[in-house]
Design a protein around this motif. Structure first.
Motif, PDB file in Angstrom:
ATOM      1  N   GLY A 294      55.899  61.615  45.127  1.00  0.00           N
ATOM      2  CA  GLY A 294      55.761  62.727  44.193  1.00  0.00           C
ATOM      3  C   GLY A 294      55.877  63.911  44.121  1.00  0.00           C
ATOM      4  O   GLY A 294      56.203  64.608  43.858  1.00  0.00           O
ATOM      5  N   ALA A 295      57.159  63.571  45.622  1.00  0.00           N
ATOM      6  CA  ALA A 295      56.941  65.000  46.039  1.00  0.00           C
ATOM      7  C   ALA A 295      58.722  65.443  45.422  1.00  0.00           C
ATOM      8  O   ALA A 295      59.441  65.062  44.681  1.00  0.00           O
ATOM      9  CB  ALA A 295      57.536  65.341  47.675  1.00  0.00           C
ATOM     10  N   GLY A 296      58.387  67.040  45.228  1.00  0.00           N
ATOM     11  CA  GLY A 296      60.149  67.264  44.635  1.00  0.00           C
ATOM     12  C   GLY A 296      61.035  67.479  45.307  1.00  0.00           C
ATOM     13  O   GLY A 296      61.383  67.266  46.896  1.00  0.00           O
ATOM     14  N   ARG A 297      62.397  67.450  45.477  1.00  0.00           N
ATOM     15  CA  ARG A 297      63.194  67.826  46.246  1.00  0.00           C
ATOM     16  C   ARG A 297      63.300  68.544  47.332  1.00  0.00           C
ATOM     17  O   ARG A 297      63.736  68.118  48.040  1.00  0.00           O
ATOM     18  CB  ARG A 297      64.663  67.699  44.846  1.00  0.00           C
ATOM     19  N   ASP A 298      62.566  70.134  47.421  1.00  0.00           N
ATOM     20  CA  ASP A 298      62.774  70.902  48.037  1.00  0.00           C
ATOM     21  C   ASP A 298      62.054  70.226  49.037  1.00  0.00           C
ATOM     22  O   ASP A 298      62.500  70.840  50.453  1.00  0.00           O
ATOM     23  CB  ASP A 298      61.523  72.324  47.065  1.00  0.00           C
ATOM     24  N   THR A 299      60.808  69.566  48.871  1.00  0.00           N
ATOM     25  CA  THR A 299      59.805  68.942  49.476  1.00  0.00           C
ATOM     26  C   THR A 299      60.625  68.158  50.566  1.00  0.00           C
ATOM     27  O   THR A 299      60.703  68.082  51.764  1.00  0.00           O
ATOM     28  CB  THR A 299      58.527  68.664  49.163  1.00  0.00           C
ATOM     29  N   GLY A 300      61.426  67.369  49.725  1.00  0.00           N
ATOM     30  CA  GLY A 300      61.941  66.477  50.524  1.00  0.00           C
ATOM     31  C   GLY A 300      62.996  66.361  51.601  1.00  0.00           C
ATOM     32  O   GLY A 300      63.427  66.380  52.559  1.00  0.00           O
ATOM     33  N   ARG A 301      63.597  68.482  50.800  1.00  0.00           N
ATOM     34  CA  ARG A 301      65.035  68.571  51.658  1.00  0.00           C
ATOM     35  C   ARG A 301      64.130  68.827  53.065  1.00  0.00           C
ATOM     36  O   ARG A 301      64.461  68.765  54.240  1.00  0.00           O
ATOM     37  CB  ARG A 301      65.529  69.255  50.894  1.00  0.00           C
ATOM     38  N   ARG A 302      62.753  69.721  53.021  1.00  0.00           N
ATOM     39  CA  ARG A 302      62.205  70.267  54.080  1.00  0.00           C
ATOM     40  C   ARG A 302      61.736  69.421  54.411  1.00  0.00           C
ATOM     41  O   ARG A 302      62.180  69.409  56.512  1.00  0.00           O
ATOM     42  CB  ARG A 302      60.959  71.070  53.351  1.00  0.00           C
ATOM     43  N   ILE A 303      61.312  68.002  54.384  1.00  0.00           N
ATOM     44  CA  ILE A 303      61.053  67.450  55.729  1.00  0.00           C
ATOM     45  C   ILE A 303      62.106  66.821  56.157  1.00  0.00           C
ATOM     46  O   ILE A 303      62.324  66.508  57.613  1.00  0.00           O
ATOM     47  CB  ILE A 303      60.465  66.132  54.809  1.00  0.00           C
ATOM     48  N   TYR A 304      62.962  66.395  55.580  1.00  0.00           N
ATOM     49  CA  TYR A 304      64.426  65.941  56.000  1.00  0.00           C
ATOM     50  C   TYR A 304      65.150  66.506  56.909  1.00  0.00           C
ATOM     51  O   TYR A 304      65.475  66.063  58.379  1.00  0.00           O
ATOM     52  CB  TYR A 304      65.243  65.727  54.861  1.00  0.00           C
ATOM     53  N   GLU A 305      65.169  68.298  56.655  1.00  0.00           N
ATOM     54  CA  GLU A 305      65.693  68.575  57.964  1.00  0.00           C
ATOM     55  C   GLU A 305      64.661  69.195  58.566  1.00  0.00           C
ATOM     56  O   GLU A 305      64.942  70.568  60.323  1.00  0.00           O
ATOM     57  CB  GLU A 305      66.178  70.402  57.417  1.00  0.00           C
ATOM     58  N   CYS A 306      63.508  68.584  59.546  1.00  0.00           N
ATOM     59  CA  CYS A 306      62.204  68.858  60.627  1.00  0.00           C
ATOM     60  C   CYS A 306      62.902  68.106  61.557  1.00  0.00           C
ATOM     61  O   CYS A 306      63.636  67.016  61.715  1.00  0.00           O
ATOM     62  CB  CYS A 306      61.516  68.439  60.039  1.00  0.00           C
ATOM     63  N   THR A 307      62.696  69.024  62.589  1.00  0.00           N
ATOM     64  CA  THR A 307      63.299  67.867  63.914  1.00  0.00           C
ATOM     65  C   THR A 307      61.953  67.451  64.925  1.00  0.00           C
ATOM     66  O   THR A 307      61.966  66.337  65.732  1.00  0.00           O
ATOM     67  CB  THR A 307      63.939  69.068  65.168  1.00  0.00           C
ATOM     68  N   THR A 308      60.516  67.898  64.311  1.00  0.00           N
ATOM     69  CA  THR A 308      59.822  66.722  65.119  1.00  0.00           C
ATOM     70  C   THR A 308      58.885  66.305  63.749  1.00  0.00           C
ATOM     71  O   THR A 308      58.936  66.594  62.676  1.00  0.00           O
ATOM     72  CB  THR A 308      58.679  67.945  65.656  1.00  0.00           C
ATOM     73  N   THR A 309      58.491  65.392  64.246  1.00  0.00           N
ATOM     74  CA  THR A 309      57.177  64.327  63.386  1.00  0.00           C
ATOM     75  C   THR A 309      56.268  65.540  63.395  1.00  0.00           C
ATOM     76  O   THR A 309      55.316  65.465  62.175  1.00  0.00           O
ATOM     77  CB  THR A 309      56.933  62.615  63.642  1.00  0.00           C
ATOM     78  N   ASP A 310      55.143  65.870  64.217  1.00  0.00           N
ATOM     79  CA  ASP A 310      53.948  67.017  63.684  1.00  0.00           C
ATOM     80  C   ASP A 310      54.666  67.431  62.612  1.00  0.00           C
ATOM     81  O   ASP A 310      54.231  68.268  61.582  1.00  0.00           O
ATOM     82  CB  ASP A 310      54.131  67.368  64.189  1.00  0.00           C
ATOM     83  N   THR A 311      56.014  68.703  62.900  1.00  0.00           N
ATOM     84  CA  THR A 311      56.249  69.841  61.633  1.00  0.00           C
ATOM     85  C   THR A 311      56.975  69.219  60.377  1.00  0.00           C
ATOM     86  O   THR A 311      55.991  69.163  59.069  1.00  0.00           O
ATOM     87  CB  THR A 311      57.571  70.425  62.134  1.00  0.00           C
ATOM     88  N   ALA A 312      56.584  67.212  60.773  1.00  0.00           N
ATOM     89  CA  ALA A 312      57.126  66.911  58.777  1.00  0.00           C
ATOM     90  C   ALA A 312      55.657  66.880  57.942  1.00  0.00           C
ATOM     91  O   ALA A 312      55.745  66.675  57.015  1.00  0.00           O
ATOM     92  CB  ALA A 312      57.672  65.033  58.876  1.00  0.00           C
ATOM     93  N   ILE A 313      54.657  66.371  58.979  1.00  0.00           N
ATOM     94  CA  ILE A 313      52.754  65.824  58.998  1.00  0.00           C
ATOM     95  C   ILE A 313      52.757  67.020  57.895  1.00  0.00           C
ATOM     96  O   ILE A 313      52.215  67.325  56.841  1.00  0.00           O
ATOM     97  CB  ILE A 313      52.115  65.190  59.944  1.00  0.00           C
ATOM     98  N   GLU A 314      52.963  68.656  58.786  1.00  0.00           N
ATOM     99  CA  GLU A 314      52.484  69.734  58.384  1.00  0.00           C
ATOM    100  C   GLU A 314      52.860  69.756  56.757  1.00  0.00           C
ATOM    101  O   GLU A 314      51.864  70.134  55.719  1.00  0.00           O
ATOM    102  CB  GLU A 314      53.198  70.774  59.401  1.00  0.00           C
ATOM    103  N   ILE A 315      54.477  69.355  56.557  1.00  0.00           N
ATOM    104  CA  ILE A 315      55.272  69.583  54.889  1.00  0.00           C
ATOM    105  C   ILE A 315      54.205  68.672  54.060  1.00  0.00           C
ATOM    106  O   ILE A 315      53.882  69.157  53.076  1.00  0.00           O
ATOM    107  CB  ILE A 315      56.310  69.674  55.346  1.00  0.00           C
ATOM    108  N   LEU A 316      53.644  67.372  54.394  1.00  0.00           N
ATOM    109  CA  LEU A 316      52.783  66.181  53.969  1.00  0.00           C
ATOM    110  C   LEU A 316      51.639  66.631  53.393  1.00  0.00           C
ATOM    111  O   LEU A 316      51.019  66.487  52.567  1.00  0.00           O
ATOM    112  CB  LEU A 316      53.363  64.792  54.870  1.00  0.00           C
TER     113      LEU A 316
END
Length: 378
Positions: A294-316
């Motif tokens: 259910g995430a939007g394109r912008d959220t998906g892009r932000r996760i995709y551009e992360c360099t660490t999994t912890d940063t991606a987890i913050e967005i999730l």
């Protein structure tokens, strides 16, 4: 040596093993024992078919006993034994050929290894090379009596603490290793062989339920947070596929793999070698799965551009999607692990972050985790 391999786009020089050093030193010492004359260069043919010409060092010649050493050359491989002297002492005795371990060579204290329990940690191929070398020198000299060959590695006891030997039940020194006689720089097979050896040791100790980790992060987390007994663990590094293959081959009942998100999330993409050299897929999986949840394109892009999994987890967490994404990851990890073992053994995984704790576990992980906790209580 002037033998090279191309590894990761670089030309790297091969070296020779401690087994080759021991065999060459034994050959030179035996020749000097029978002739009474110094040997300037000793020639050794390795099992791979590559010939070596090596210079004996620190020679000591007596009437019934000769000692000399060969200096280890690991080529461009980052081997802790590079430059060490491997000594062989050859002395006359009644009959037969007896191989002993001197200072710095480990002693085997457990069953399940390739060397007999109670004996020196001199692996089968080096043992055969040493015995053949001194036997041929005896035949060449017309000597029909026996020989005692003692291999020593000064400083080996100290260096052994930095190897797998203490966990394998090899005490007091290093192992004399080498199946081909040649050190391949940055060899993956050497690491895989070490994993297999550790698994053999666990099997010989009666372990049926394997607890595996990528490295120290998982060990520390499991010991300090999950309160598991990690003393019988196996470390697989990046080689999850090889771990599972060998677990099936050796007949373990199940495998529980505990790992940090940065490694374990790759299994959700079917990646069984988690080294970044081979594949990544971390952000691709989390971004795609977030959008499927259910995430939007912008959220998906932000996760995709992360360099660490912890940063991606913050967005999730911010998007309130951590739970669904991790549940999906656990399901995929279970699927690919089951595919690898062809359903022949049970397997499961638990994923954690040092910052966020346990994030996901596969459907069978709870059962396997409880079993390991029970083992500790027993």
């Amino acid at each position: 040596m002037d033998t090279y391999k191309i590894v990761q786009g670089k030309k790297l020089r091969c070296g020779y093993t401690t087994g080759s050093c021991a065999a060459a030193a034994a050959k030179a010492a035996a020749r000097m024992l029978f002739t009474g004359m110094p040997v300037a260069i000793v020639r050794l043919m390795t099992p791979r078919g590559i010939g070596l010409e090596l210079e004996p060092e620190e020679v000591s010649i007596g009437p019934d006993r000769v000692t000399c050493a060969i200096r280890k050359d690991s080529g461009d491989d980052p081997d802790i034994t590079d430059g060490m002297l491997v000594f062989a002492t050859v002395e006359k005795t009644g009959e037969g050929i007896r191989l002993c371990g001197g200072p710095g060579v480990g002693r085997v204290t457990r069953d399940g290894l390739s060397c007999p329990k109670g004996g020196p940690a001199i692996n089968p191929t080096p043992r055969r090379m040493i015995e053949e070398a001194v036997r041929r020198e005896a035949q060449r000299a017309g000597y029909s009596g026996g020989l005692v060959v003692t291999i020593s590695i000064p400083g080996g006891e100290t260096l052994a603490a930095r190897t797998f030997n203490p966990r394998l039940g090899i005490e007091g020194g290093l192992s004399v290793l080498g199946t081909s006689g040649i050190v391949d720089p940055m060899s993956e097979q050497a690491l895989i062989d070490t994993i297999h050896t550790e698994m053999n040791s666990r099997k010989a100790d009666g372990v049926r339920h394997l607890l595996a980790f990528f490295g120290n992060y998982g060990v520390d987390f499991s010991r300090d947070v999950l309160h598991l007994d990690v003393s019988q663990r196996v470390t697989c590094s990046n080689y999850v596929g090889e771990l599972l293959d060998y677990a099936v081959y050796e007949g373990f009942e199940d495998v529980l793999l505990i790992g940090h998100t940065g490694k374990l999330i790759k299994l959700a993409m079917g990646i069984m070698n988690t080294h970044s050299l081979y594949a990544d897929g971390r952000m691709e999986f989390m971004a795609l799965q977030a959008m499927l949840c259910g995430a939007g394109r912008d959220t998906g892009r932000r996760i995709y551009e992360c360099t660490t999994t912890d940063t991606a987890i913050e967005i999730l967490i911010e998007a309130q999607l951590l739970g669904p994404v991790m549940t999906a990851a656990a399901g995929k990890i279970q699927y690919y692990m089951d595919q690898r073992v062809h359903g022949e053994i049970r397997c499961g995984a638990m994923m954690f972050s040092n910052r966020y704790g346990v994030l996901a576990q596969t459907p069978r992980a709870e059962e396997l985790l409880a079993f390991h906790q029970k083992e500790k209580a027993e």
